[in-house]
Design an enzyme around this catalytic site. Structure first.
Site, PDB file in Angstrom:
ATOM      1  N   ARG A 279       0.816  -1.212   0.000  1.00 42.69           N
ATOM      2  CA  ARG A 279       0.000   0.000   0.000  1.00 42.69           C
ATOM      3  C   ARG A 279       0.848   1.260   0.000  1.00 42.69           C
ATOM      4  NH1 ARG A 279      -3.985  -0.098   4.740  1.00 42.69           N
ATOM      5  NH2 ARG A 279      -4.229   2.002   3.867  1.00 42.69           N
ATOM      6  N   TYR A 287      -3.534 -10.327   4.249  1.00 42.29           N
ATOM      7  CA  TYR A 287      -4.837 -10.968   4.425  1.00 42.29           C
ATOM      8  C   TYR A 287      -4.598 -12.446   4.697  1.00 42.29           C
ATOM      9  CZ  TYR A 287      -7.792  -7.292   2.309  1.00 42.29           C
ATOM     10  OH  TYR A 287      -8.487  -6.151   2.030  1.00 42.29           O
ATOM     11  N   PRO A 365     -13.005 -10.068   1.691  1.00 40.53           N
ATOM     12  CA  PRO A 365     -12.343  -8.840   1.265  1.00 40.53           C
ATOM     13  C   PRO A 365     -11.196  -9.078   0.287  1.00 40.53           C
ATOM     14  CG  PRO A 365     -11.514  -9.502   3.410  1.00 40.53           C
ATOM     15  CD  PRO A 365     -12.594 -10.490   3.040  1.00 40.53           C
TER      16      PRO A 365
END
Lengths: 688, 688
Positions: A279, A287, A365
C-alpha cells in the site's frame, strides 16, 4: 412540545460510505435536490484500504477525481505467486501482470478508503450545496404505495433523528462489518484535509436529540451490511451459511521477503496462505483466512474471533512465509472480518427505494472487489434517478437497476466463492492428492478471475437501455426492462459493431480535437454529468458518399421530431440531454470545423462556435496515434454509437438509420413540449 | 511612541509574483525560516496570462504542482503561420508543432498567472508555516558590509511598513508593467480558491500604519520592473532605449477564422501582425504591436498610450485578419504594454541581496517568456540560498546565481529583439523588397527560437557547480565561480556523457522501480527538496566486471571521508543532503533489491528497507520501454552522474573514480563534524 419540522427532498441517501457518496456525487453533478445522512459523526481515517479496479479509476476520472486517486495510490504492477517447491519450501513460481495489459488506460491501484471518500466530498462540494449530514439516523420509514407511480409525488416519508455526539461516535472507529480495532492512530498525511470534518463534529450539538420528517421522491439505502433500510423493507440477504474469519494486518513490514512490494499470493505447504497487498506510505496489508469451516448461526462463534489479535495474525504470516523473516514496529490497523457470501433478494421496492453496496452483497475482502462493486451499484443508479427526477426520462428505466446490478452481485459472489476455496486450500502434493489445490488450477482461475476483477468485463443485458438481442427474461429478476414486443424495439447492427460490445463500457483510445489538435482519451470526452452521447463515427469525410451520409444525418438530427429536439426541454441548454460528438478519420489538416454540419459546432451569440464536438483519428505530435478506428473496428461506412451517461454502449447502427436513434430514445425518454425554436442572432459566413 | 518591533529572519522575499513565490516555495520545501511580503492586498485574479514552457512545467512538477497546471491549462499543439498570398490575402503557409517533439514529457501550455500563483501558495501552505504577508512594503534598507562574509550574521536590516487597506488596493488591478485596465470582472472559476485571500484583506487593518524592523541573512528583490530593492541598491537596467507599445486583448472571439484555437502568427500585407494565443475557458488572447519606433525618455509618450482602448486593438486585429471576421461580446481583460528590452547590470550585491524576475530583465510579452524566465531565476537561486543557510554549502556557490542567470537574461533579450523585428515587420513583397521581412527568414528564426523558448536549451557554464571544461571568464560577469586553478578542479569525462550535456537539465525517460515494477519518469525521482542526487548508472549488474565496480563504489561511498558522511550533518537523515540512486539495465526479474549494496537500500529500524532507490531500465507492462540507457547514450561501463537540486547535470564520470565525486563536492560543501556512526539494530539476513 415543539412541532417536528417537515421538508421535501428529491433524493434522500442513507449512508456516506463509497456507495452513498457516489450517489451523492451524481446528484451534485446533475443538479438534483438531494440530502445524504450518516449516523457516524466523522468520516473514517485509516484502515479499510481497498483496491481500485481500473474500471473504478475510469469512473472516478469521469467525475474529475481520478487523477487524485492515481497520484496518491500505490500502483500494483505485478502479482507474484509463491508455492512450495519439492522440498516444501516456498519459491516464486509465477509473475502475472496485475492488470491485463491494454484493457484500460488505468491500472489497478490501492488506496485507503478514507481518501476516496475525501475526493468524493470535494467533488460534491465543488459542484453543489449538498453536504454530508453526520450524526443523523433514520428512525421510521413509510411508503405511500398509492403514489409510487406518480412522477411528481413524494411517496416516501422518513423520520430522522439527530444524534448526540456520544451516539455519533462509534465505540470502535472501524467501520468494517463486524470489524474490531485496537489501533486508531491517524496518519498525518490523511489527516490534513480532514481537519474541517473533525471541527464540524462540534456542530452536532445544535440539533442533538431533535427529530425531523423528510418527504422524499426517492430513498437510497447505502447503509452497509446491517442496512437499516433493508431491514425496514423486510428484505433479506441470501447465500452461503458459512462465515469465514479473515485476519487483516496493516503494517510497515521489516522483512527480507523479496516481493513485499508486489501483490503476492503465498501458499505454504502446511501453514495456510497469505495475500500480500502493498500500500501507500510503505504500508503492507496481509490478508489471512484464519478458519474455513466455522458456522455462525446465532453468533456463537464470536468467542473465537475474540482470540484473534495482531500477534496471532503475524505469527500465521511468519509460518506461511518461512524461511523468510517478517516482523514490524509500526502497526497501522488490524481487524478480523467474519463474513458470509450473500446477495440481496431484491435491490428495490417499487423503484422508489433502492439498496446498494454492502446492503445487498457481502463477501470476502481478499479480491479487492467490495468498494468497487458498491460504488458501481450507485454509479449505475445515480444518472437514472437524476434523469427521472429532472423529467428527462420515464420511470421505466429504473427497473434496469436491479436487472443490471443483481446479476453482477451474483457473479461477484460466485467468483469470491471459487477464489476463496482455491486461495485458502492446501496446495496439492502431487496429482494424486485430491484434497489439495492444484497450483496450475489456481493460476488458471486467477487469470480468468482477473478480467472479472478489473471491472471491465461488466456486460449489461438487453433492455430498453441496451439495444441488443435477447430479452428481459435473461436478466432473471422478473423486472420488465425490455421493449421486446413493442414496435419501438431497436436492435444494434452487429455487423457494424467491430470490437465495440453493446452493453459494455466503451473502450478508450486517443482522438484529436479538430480545432486545436489536442489529444484526448475518448472517455475524457464523456464526463459524468448525466448526458447521453450520440457519437457519429463519420469515416473519411472527404469521401463524397460519407459526406452525403453525414449531411443527411445532420439534417435528420436537426428535425423537429427527432430525439434531439423532441426530448430536450425548451429551457435546457442545447446539449444538456444529448451531446452529439463526431469522430472522423480524414487527415486532420485536410479539413476545418467549418467543413462539418452546424449541428456539430453549435453557434452561441455570446460564446461563438463550439470547438469541442468534432474530433479526428489522426497522428498527434507528442502522444502517438490513437487509431481508434482500427482499435474499435469501425467500418469504412462509419456508424452511430449511442453511449449512456455511464459510458456503457446502448446501440450501434448505420449512419443513415437516424430513425432508429429516435425510436431508441423514444422508448424511454419523455416527450417535451417543444416550441419551435427560432435560431436567431449573428451568423458569420463560413469562410475557408 | 511605542517601540518598533524587531525580529530576525533567514530570508526575506519582497514581492509575491511568480519569482517571489518560486523562492518562497523553495524555502518551504527546504524548511528555511523565511518571510515573503507584498505591498498589494490581494493576489491577482485575471489578465496576465502567460505561456508555460515545457521546462517550467517540469519545474512545477518537481514541486508537486505540475499536474494542476497541466490539467487546467489550455494546451497548444500547433503553430500556424499565416501570410499574404500573391493577391495580398492571408492564407495559412505553414504548420509547426508548438513544442519540439521529444524534448520534454510536457508541452507548452497557457494558463492565467493567478492560477500559477495559487498553486505555489497551496504548495507553500502544505509544506510550511510561511504565508504571504500582503499590504506590507519595505521602506528602508541597510547592509552592514562588515558582516556579509560572516555565515551566521544578519547583515541586512529592512524596515517594513504595514499599509492601510486603501494603500494596499492598487487603483488598477492590473499588475503589468505600466499596465492599464478597464475590465476587472472576476472569473468565477478562478475565484473559488481565492475566497480566503479576499477575506484576509480585512486583516490588514490590525497593523495598518505600523512599522517593524527585520534583520535578515538574505534579501530577495522580486519586486518587478520598478523594483524598490533595485533602486535602493542603486542598480540599473541597461539596454535598448526604444519602448514598444503592445496591445493585448483577452476575448471570447466570435469568428470564422479557422485556426482561432491554434497559436497563430498572422502577417498581413499592409496592416501589421497579430499573435493569436488560445487560452482556457474559450478565451483567446490577441497580441498586437501597435508602434515600433516610439521613444520613451522621461515618460512623454504616456499620452499616446492613453489613446489605446479595446476598440482600437480589435480594429487592428480585424484589419490584419481580413477577409475573416472577428468580434466579441465578452472581454475579459485588456492592456497596453509599453516596454523596453533591458537587463540588470548586476543581479546581486555581496551575494546577500539578490534581484530576480522583472527586476533584472524586461522585454516584450509576445514570446511568452516573461513569467518562465522570472520563475527560473529563483528556481536557480532558491536551493543555493537554502543550502548555505542550512550550513550544507559554502557561500561561494551564491556567485553562480549571477553567472548563470545574467547570461540567460541577455540571451532572452537578444531573442526578443530579433523576434520582435521579424514579427512586427511588413512581409516582403518579393526578394527585391529589402525593407520587408522574408517569411522564410521568419519561419527559420521561429524554429530556431523555438528551442530557446522551450526553456530546455539552458546550458550553464563551467563553475564550481558544473564540472566541465571552460573557465569562469566565459560566464562574463567577473564573478569568481570556478575552482579552475585549484587542485580540487574536477572535469566530467566527455567520453562517458553520451547524450547527457553537463550544465543542462537531465532528460527524463521512464525507469522501473526494482521492488515493485512501477514505471517512473526519471525527473519524478528528482523532486525539488534541496537534495543533491548521485545517480549510478551501473549497467548490467549480472556482468561480473560491472558488479565488481559497483561493490567497490559502494564501499568507497560508505567511507568515513567520502562526501556522503563527510558532508552530511550527524543530525540529518541519511539522505537529506545527498540521495544515492541506482539505475541498472540487467533484466528486472533476474535480480531483487537484496542483490545490491546496502548503501542503495538503507535499513531503518522502524521502517525497514528503503525500496525507492534502485531502478531498472526494462520493459514495463503498460507504459512501454523507457530505454533510458539508449536515450541518454549510457556506456556499457556505466557512469556516475551528479545532478544538482535543480535537476541540472553537474558531473559525469566513470564508476571507479569515486574520488572525483568527493573532490567535486569538497569544492563547495561544508565539512561536517562527523561522529563515527555506529550502525545498530536488527538486520535481517539477506536471503534469496
Amino acid at each position: 412540545m415543539a412541532t417536528i419540522p417537515e421538508s421535501n427532498v428529491d433524493v434522500l441517501i442513507v449512508g456516506s460510505g463509497p456507495a452513498g457518496l457516489m450517489m451523492a456525487t451524481w446528484m451534485a453533478k446533475c443538479g438534483i435536490h438531494a440530502r445524504i445522512i450518516d449516523k457516524r459523526g466523522t468520516k473514517i481515517f485509516n484502515g479499510q484500504a481497498d483496491g481500485l479496479q481500473c474500471r473504478t479509476l475510469e469512473i472516478l476520472d469521469s467525475f474529475g477525481i481520478g487523477h487524485r486517486a492515481w497520484r496518491e495510490a500505490n500502483h500494483m504492477l505485478e502479482i507474484c505467486l509463491w508455492n512450495p517447491d519439492v522440498n516444501g519450501v516456498i519459491r516464486r513460481s509465477d509473475r502475472i501482470p496485475d492488470t491485463i495489459p491494454g484493457i484500460s488506460r488505468f491500472q489497478q491501484v490501492v488506496l485507503h478508503q478514507g481518501r476516496i471518500e475525501r475526493f468524493f466530498l470535494d467533488a460534491i462540494t465543488e459542484a453543489s450545496g449538498i453536504r454530508v449530514e453526520r450524526g443523523v439516523m433514520p428512525s421510521k420509514l413509510e411508503i405511500d404505495e398509492s403514489l409510487v407511480e406518480d412522477d411528481d409525488s413524494y411517496p416516501i416519508t422518513v423520520t430522522l433523528r439527530h444524534l448526540t455526539e456520544e451516539e455519533a461516535t462509534p465505540r470502535q472507529t472501524s467501520t468494517s462489518v463486524n470489524g474490531q480495532m485496537v489501533q486508531d492512530g491517524l496518519f498525518r498525511s490523511n489527516l490534513a484535509n480532514d481537519t474541517q470534518d473533525l471541527l464540524e463534529l462540534s456542530k452536532l450539538h445544535d440539533k442533538a436529540n431533535s427529530e425531523e420528517v423528510v418527504h422524499a421522491k426517492y430513498l437510497i439505502g447505502a447503509d452497509g451490511a446491517h442496512s437499516w433500510t433493508r431491514n425496514q423493507l423486510g428484505l433479506k440477504l441470501e447465500g452461503d451459511s458459512t462465515d469465514y474469519i479473515w485476519g487483516v494486518l496493516d503494517i510497515v513490514p521489516i522483512t527480507d521477503f523479496p516481493d513485499i512490494r508486489m501483490r503476492c499470493a503465498i501458499h505454504s505447504a502446511n501453514n495456510g496462505s497469505v495475500m500480500v497487498i502493498p500500500r501507500e506510505n510503505k504500508l503492507v496489508r496481509l490478508y489471512i483466512q484464519l478458519t474455513t469451516t466455522e458456522k455462525t448461526g446465532d453468533g456463537s462463534s464470536r468467542a473465537d474471533r475474540s482470540k484473534i489479535n495482531p500477534q496471532v495474525i503475524l505469527e500465521s504470516a511468519q509460518r506461511i512465509m518461512a524461511p523468510y523473516n517478517i516482523t514490524y514496529r509500526k502497526l497501522d490497523w488490524w481487524t478480523a472480518y467474519q463474513i458470509g457470501q450473500r446477495v440481496g433478494t431484491s435491490f428495490s421496492v417499487h423503484e422508489r427505494v433502492f439498496l446498494a453496496g454492502d446492503a445487498v452483497h457481502t463477501h470476502s475482502p481478499k479480491a479487492g472487489q467490495g468498494m468497487n462493486v458498491s460504488m458501481q451499484d450507485t454509479f449505475n443508479l445515480g444518472w437514472k434517478v437524476a434523469s427521472v427526477v429532472k423529467g428527462h426520462a420515464k420511470r421505466s428505466i429504473l427497473k434496469t437497476y436491479q436487472s443490471e446490478r443483481r446479476g453482477i452481485a451474483q457473479e461477484l459472489i460466485a467468483f469470491d466463492h471459487k477464489f476463496s476455496r482455491l486461495f485458502s486450500g492446501r496446495p496439492a502434493k502431487d496429482v494424486m492428492d485430491a484434497e489439495g489445490i492444484s497450483m496450475e488450477e489456481f493460476k488458471a482461475a486467477f487469470l480468468k478471475g482477473h478480467m472479472f476483477a478489473s471491472g471491465i468485463a461488466v456486460n449489461y443485458g438487453a433492455s430498453l437501455l441496451v439495444a441488443k438481442k435477447g430479452s428481459n427474461e435473461a436478466q432473471g429478476d422478473g423486472r420488465q426492462v425490455s421493449v421486446a414486443n413493442s414496435p419501438d424495439k431497436v436492435t444494434s447492427d452487429e455487423s457494424l459493431c467491430g470490437d465495440i460490445t453493446v452493453g459494455m463500457r466503451i473502450q478508450s483510445h486517443k482522438v484529436l480535437n479538430q480545432a486545436d489538435a489536442r489529444p484526448w482519451h475518448l472517455q475524457e470526452l464523456l464526463p459524468s454529468n448525466g448526458r447521453w452521447r450520440v457519437i457519429v463515427f463519420a469515416g473519411n469525410v472527404n469521401n463524397s458518399e460519407q459526406r452525403g451520409k453525414l449531411e443527411g444525418l445532420a439534417q435528420d438530427f436537426g428535425n423537429q421530431n427527432a430525439f434531439l429536439r423532441a426530448s430536450t426541454p425548451a429551457s435546457a441548454k442545447h446539449d444538456e440531454v444529448f451531446e452529439l460528438l463526431l469522430i472522423h478519420n480524414a487527415p486532420r489538416t485536410s479539413v476545418t470545423i467549418f467543413d462539418f454540419p452546424e449541428v456539430f459546432r453549435h453557434f452561441d451569440e455570446i460564446d461563438g462556435w463550439d470547438y469541442n464536438k468534432i474530433f479526428v483519428d489522426d497522428v498527434s505530435y507528442h502522444e502517438g496515434f490513437g487509431n481508434i478506428y482500427g482499435a474499435l473496428g469501425i467500418p469504412h461506412s462509419g456508424c452511430i454509437v449511442i453511449v449512456r451517461p455511464d459510458q456503457y454502449v446502448s446501440y450501434v447502427g448505420p449512419m443513415d438509420d437516424t430513425a432508429a436513434v429516435s425510436r431508441f430514445f423514444g422508448g424511454f425518454m419523455t416527450l417535451q413540449q417543444q416550441p419551435s425554436r427560432v435560431q436567431t442572432g449573428l451568423k458569420l459566413k463560413n469562410a475557408q
